[in-house]
Design a protein around this motif. Structure first.
Motif, PDB file in Angstrom:
ATOM      1  N   THR A 101       0.850  -1.193   0.000  1.00 27.86           N
ATOM      2  CA  THR A 101       0.000   0.000   0.000  1.00 27.86           C
ATOM      3  C   THR A 101       0.884   1.240   0.000  1.00 27.86           C
ATOM      4  OG1 THR A 101      -0.113   0.106   2.422  1.00 27.86           O
ATOM      5  CG2 THR A 101      -1.833  -1.169   1.294  1.00 27.86           C
ATOM      6  N   MET A 102       0.345   2.353  -0.489  1.00 32.25           N
ATOM      7  CA  MET A 102       1.055   3.632  -0.427  1.00 32.25           C
ATOM      8  C   MET A 102       0.725   4.229   0.931  1.00 32.25           C
ATOM      9  SD  MET A 102       3.084   5.844  -1.592  1.00 32.25           S
ATOM     10  CE  MET A 102       3.492   7.592  -1.475  1.00 32.25           C
ATOM     11  N   SER A 103       1.604   3.985   1.881  1.00 31.85           N
ATOM     12  CA  SER A 103       1.285   4.360   3.255  1.00 31.85           C
ATOM     13  C   SER A 103       2.434   5.109   3.907  1.00 31.85           C
ATOM     14  CB  SER A 103       0.958   3.111   4.083  1.00 31.85           C
ATOM     15  OG  SER A 103       2.091   2.254   4.132  1.00 31.85           O
ATOM     16  N   GLY A 104       2.097   5.723   5.030  1.00 29.95           N
ATOM     17  CA  GLY A 104       3.073   6.354   5.891  1.00 29.95           C
ATOM     18  C   GLY A 104       2.831   5.841   7.293  1.00 29.95           C
ATOM     19  N   GLY A 105       3.136   4.565   7.505  1.00 29.88           N
ATOM     20  CA  GLY A 105       2.832   3.946   8.790  1.00 29.88           C
ATOM     21  C   GLY A 105       1.392   3.443   8.813  1.00 29.88           C
ATOM     22  N   PRO A 106       0.980   2.854   9.929  1.00 28.64           N
ATOM     23  CA  PRO A 106      -0.346   2.237  10.005  1.00 28.64           C
ATOM     24  C   PRO A 106      -1.507   3.230   9.988  1.00 28.64           C
ATOM     25  CG  PRO A 106       0.744   2.176  12.149  1.00 28.64           C
ATOM     26  CD  PRO A 106       1.764   2.640  11.169  1.00 28.64           C
ATOM     27  N   ARG A 107      -1.243   4.503  10.294  1.00 30.99           N
ATOM     28  CA  ARG A 107      -2.328   5.476  10.406  1.00 30.99           C
ATOM     29  C   ARG A 107      -2.659   6.175   9.092  1.00 30.99           C
ATOM     30  NH1 ARG A 107      -0.953   9.746  14.661  1.00 30.99           N
ATOM     31  NH2 ARG A 107      -3.012  10.487  13.994  1.00 30.99           N
ATOM     32  N   TYR A 108      -1.765   6.093   8.107  1.00 31.99           N
ATOM     33  CA  TYR A 108      -1.949   6.874   6.885  1.00 31.99           C
ATOM     34  C   TYR A 108      -1.810   5.994   5.650  1.00 31.99           C
ATOM     35  CZ  TYR A 108      -1.076  10.636  10.224  1.00 31.99           C
ATOM     36  OH  TYR A 108      -1.121  11.460  11.308  1.00 31.99           O
ATOM     37  N   GLU A 109      -2.854   5.996   4.819  1.00 36.85           N
ATOM     38  CA  GLU A 109      -2.796   5.331   3.519  1.00 36.85           C
ATOM     39  C   GLU A 109      -3.310   6.309   2.466  1.00 36.85           C
ATOM     40  OE1 GLU A 109      -4.486   1.518   0.947  1.00 36.85           O
ATOM     41  OE2 GLU A 109      -4.934   1.673   3.089  1.00 36.85           O
ATOM     42  N   TYR A 110      -2.578   6.398   1.360  1.00 33.43           N
ATOM     43  CA  TYR A 110      -2.934   7.325   0.292  1.00 33.43           C
ATOM     44  C   TYR A 110      -3.531   6.560  -0.880  1.00 33.43           C
ATOM     45  CZ  TYR A 110       0.142  10.297   3.055  1.00 33.43           C
ATOM     46  OH  TYR A 110       0.726  10.994   4.081  1.00 33.43           O
ATOM     47  N   LEU A 111      -4.649   7.063  -1.403  1.00 38.60           N
ATOM     48  CA  LEU A 111      -5.331   6.461  -2.543  1.00 38.60           C
ATOM     49  C   LEU A 111      -5.098   7.327  -3.777  1.00 38.60           C
ATOM     50  CD1 LEU A 111      -8.746   5.595  -0.814  1.00 38.60           C
ATOM     51  CD2 LEU A 111      -6.622   4.259  -0.839  1.00 38.60           C
ATOM     52  N   TRP A 112      -4.984   6.682  -4.938  1.00 41.92           N
ATOM     53  CA  TRP A 112      -4.688   7.428  -6.155  1.00 41.92           C
ATOM     54  C   TRP A 112      -5.947   7.717  -6.965  1.00 41.92           C
ATOM     55  CZ3 TRP A 112      -1.297  10.546  -7.878  1.00 41.92           C
ATOM     56  CH2 TRP A 112      -1.303  10.932  -9.232  1.00 41.92           C
ATOM     57  N   ALA A 113      -6.053   8.964  -7.450  1.00 43.02           N
ATOM     58  CA  ALA A 113      -7.111   9.357  -8.380  1.00 43.02           C
ATOM     59  C   ALA A 113      -6.533  10.444  -9.281  1.00 43.02           C
ATOM     60  CB  ALA A 113      -8.339   9.869  -7.643  1.00 43.02           C
ATOM     61  N   ASP A 114      -6.795  10.345 -10.570  1.00 41.19           N
ATOM     62  CA  ASP A 114      -6.296  11.360 -11.493  1.00 41.19           C
ATOM     63  C   ASP A 114      -7.382  11.919 -12.413  1.00 41.19           C
ATOM     64  OD1 ASP A 114      -6.702   9.307 -13.316  1.00 41.19           O
ATOM     65  OD2 ASP A 114      -4.581   8.768 -13.431  1.00 41.19           O
ATOM     66  N   GLY A 115      -8.634  11.447 -12.221  1.00 39.97           N
ATOM     67  CA  GLY A 115      -9.741  11.954 -13.020  1.00 39.97           C
ATOM     68  C   GLY A 115      -9.822  11.367 -14.408  1.00 39.97           C
ATOM     69  N   GLU A 116      -8.845  10.540 -14.776  1.00 41.20           N
ATOM     70  CA  GLU A 116      -8.848   9.932 -16.105  1.00 41.20           C
ATOM     71  C   GLU A 116      -8.813   8.405 -15.997  1.00 41.20           C
ATOM     72  OE1 GLU A 116      -5.779  11.618 -18.505  1.00 41.20           O
ATOM     73  OE2 GLU A 116      -6.500  13.672 -18.241  1.00 41.20           O
ATOM     74  N   ASN A 117      -7.643   7.867 -15.726  1.00 42.08           N
ATOM     75  CA  ASN A 117      -7.525   6.413 -15.586  1.00 42.08           C
ATOM     76  C   ASN A 117      -8.109   5.915 -14.265  1.00 42.08           C
ATOM     77  OD1 ASN A 117      -6.096   6.131 -18.071  1.00 42.08           O
ATOM     78  ND2 ASN A 117      -4.237   6.837 -17.056  1.00 42.08           N
ATOM     79  N   PHE A 118      -8.033   6.765 -13.249  1.00 35.34           N
ATOM     80  CA  PHE A 118      -8.578   6.426 -11.931  1.00 35.34           C
ATOM     81  C   PHE A 118      -9.509   7.560 -11.507  1.00 35.34           C
ATOM     82  CE2 PHE A 118      -4.607   4.169 -12.326  1.00 35.34           C
ATOM     83  CZ  PHE A 118      -4.871   2.925 -11.763  1.00 35.34           C
ATOM     84  N   LYS A 119     -10.771   7.390 -11.801  1.00 32.92           N
ATOM     85  CA  LYS A 119     -11.741   8.447 -11.494  1.00 32.92           C
ATOM     86  C   LYS A 119     -12.113   8.455 -10.017  1.00 32.92           C
ATOM     87  CE  LYS A 119     -13.637   8.515 -16.170  1.00 32.92           C
ATOM     88  NZ  LYS A 119     -12.902   9.726 -16.555  1.00 32.92           N
ATOM     89  N   LYS A 120     -12.012   7.296  -9.369  1.00 34.02           N
ATOM     90  CA  LYS A 120     -12.309   7.203  -7.936  1.00 34.02           C
ATOM     91  C   LYS A 120     -11.020   6.890  -7.187  1.00 34.02           C
ATOM     92  CE  LYS A 120     -17.055   5.515  -8.527  1.00 34.02           C
ATOM     93  NZ  LYS A 120     -18.014   4.412  -8.196  1.00 34.02           N
ATOM     94  N   PRO A 121     -10.857   7.404  -5.953  1.00 35.68           N
ATOM     95  CA  PRO A 121      -9.667   7.082  -5.158  1.00 35.68           C
ATOM     96  C   PRO A 121      -9.478   5.571  -5.049  1.00 35.68           C
ATOM     97  CG  PRO A 121     -10.907   8.841  -4.122  1.00 35.68           C
ATOM     98  CD  PRO A 121     -11.760   8.335  -5.249  1.00 35.68           C
ATOM     99  N   THR A 122      -8.286   5.109  -5.441  1.00 36.90           N
ATOM    100  CA  THR A 122      -8.019   3.678  -5.561  1.00 36.90           C
ATOM    101  C   THR A 122      -6.765   3.299  -4.781  1.00 36.90           C
ATOM    102  OG1 THR A 122      -8.948   3.730  -7.796  1.00 36.90           O
ATOM    103  CG2 THR A 122      -7.598   1.818  -7.215  1.00 36.90           C
ATOM    104  N   PRO A 123      -6.841   2.238  -3.961  1.00 34.44           N
ATOM    105  CA  PRO A 123      -5.627   1.788  -3.268  1.00 34.44           C
ATOM    106  C   PRO A 123      -4.663   1.136  -4.254  1.00 34.44           C
ATOM    107  CG  PRO A 123      -7.455   0.301  -2.806  1.00 34.44           C
ATOM    108  CD  PRO A 123      -8.023   1.455  -3.575  1.00 34.44           C
ATOM    109  N   LEU A 124      -3.373   1.472  -4.143  1.00 29.23           N
ATOM    110  CA  LEU A 124      -2.348   0.926  -5.022  1.00 29.23           C
ATOM    111  C   LEU A 124      -1.101   0.582  -4.214  1.00 29.23           C
ATOM    112  CD1 LEU A 124      -2.457   3.489  -7.983  1.00 29.23           C
ATOM    113  CD2 LEU A 124      -3.336   1.147  -8.039  1.00 29.23           C
TER     114      LEU A 124
END
Length: 229
Positions: A101-124
């Protein structure tokens, strides 16, 4: 070592005795400013200030008489270059197994969205997130309607908000590197250089209110320790 020396340190692969940067699809050539442009002049002015040993809090301030958008554009490109290089030093240790996961420790996870290929926040996985992030940032920087290269093309009204988004996302790479891969940074002797780059980034986004306090929270303790001057 001044920050321009820091860039050379990484670009030449000098990351410790017998160690060299390994090629990675996220690691890409440095973006450069066109010689003779205002942006190039501001870049050189900023580099000269860094070399002079001036306090980083002073270095980030807008030079008298200069355009704020130009100053921010210069730094967005520079930070993109530096953070891309920093990640390049740990990328071989950042894979879908070690960093699912794209994380910064157990409390923070970042989801990807770019409005084109990923229209909804997606875990990667972290390397995939950072690959998309660098590709997306590079496409913004290379778009002359967004980052104009001549003074006869105005900055779009959305420019500052776009830069906030870019810098916020680049900050997440700092978060991931510091929390999950800092042992690698220490092992290659680059800790002081990464800390200096982080301080420069932090003082800049604070000076112009470009990254929210909530986004900065994952590194708040480290920031207190590193950003003392």
């Amino acid at each position: 070592m001044a920050l321009n020396g820091f860039l050379e340190f990484f670009q030449k692969g000098k990351v410790g005795p017998g160690l060299h940067l390994r090629s990675h699809n996220t690691f890409r050539p440095k973006k450069r400013f066109t010689q003779g442009t205002i942006r190039y002049s501001l870049h050189k002015q900023a580099q000269a200030s860094l070399q002079s040993g001036i306090n980083l809090r002073q270095v980030v301030k807008l030079p008298e008489g200069e355009n704020l958008n130009d100053w921010i554009a210069v730094h967005v490109v520079d930070f993109f270059n530096r953070i891309n290089l920093i990640y390049g030093t740990v990328s071989e240790y950042c894979n879908e197994t070690t960093c699912p996961t794209m994380s910064g420790g157990p409390r923070y996870e970042y989801l990807w969205a770019d409005g084109e290929n990923f229209k909804k926040p997606t875990p990667l996985p972290a390397p995939k997130y950072i690959e998309y992030l660098m590709d997306w940032t590079e496409s913004q920087i290379n778009n002359e309607c967004v980052f104009p290269v001549t003074t006869d093309v105005p900055f779009p009204k959305t420019f500052i908000n776009l830069c906030r988004k870019i810098l916020t996302r680049l900050f997440r790479v700092f978060v991931h590197v510091y929390i999950h891969h800092f042992d690698r940074i220490v092992s290659i002797g680059a800790e002081a250089h990464v800390n200096t780059c982080y301080k420069h980034f932090y003082y800049f986004v604070q000076e112009f209110d470009l990254v929210s306090a909530k986004e900065l929270e994952p590194l708040s303790e480290m920031t207190t320790h590193v950003c003392k001057d």
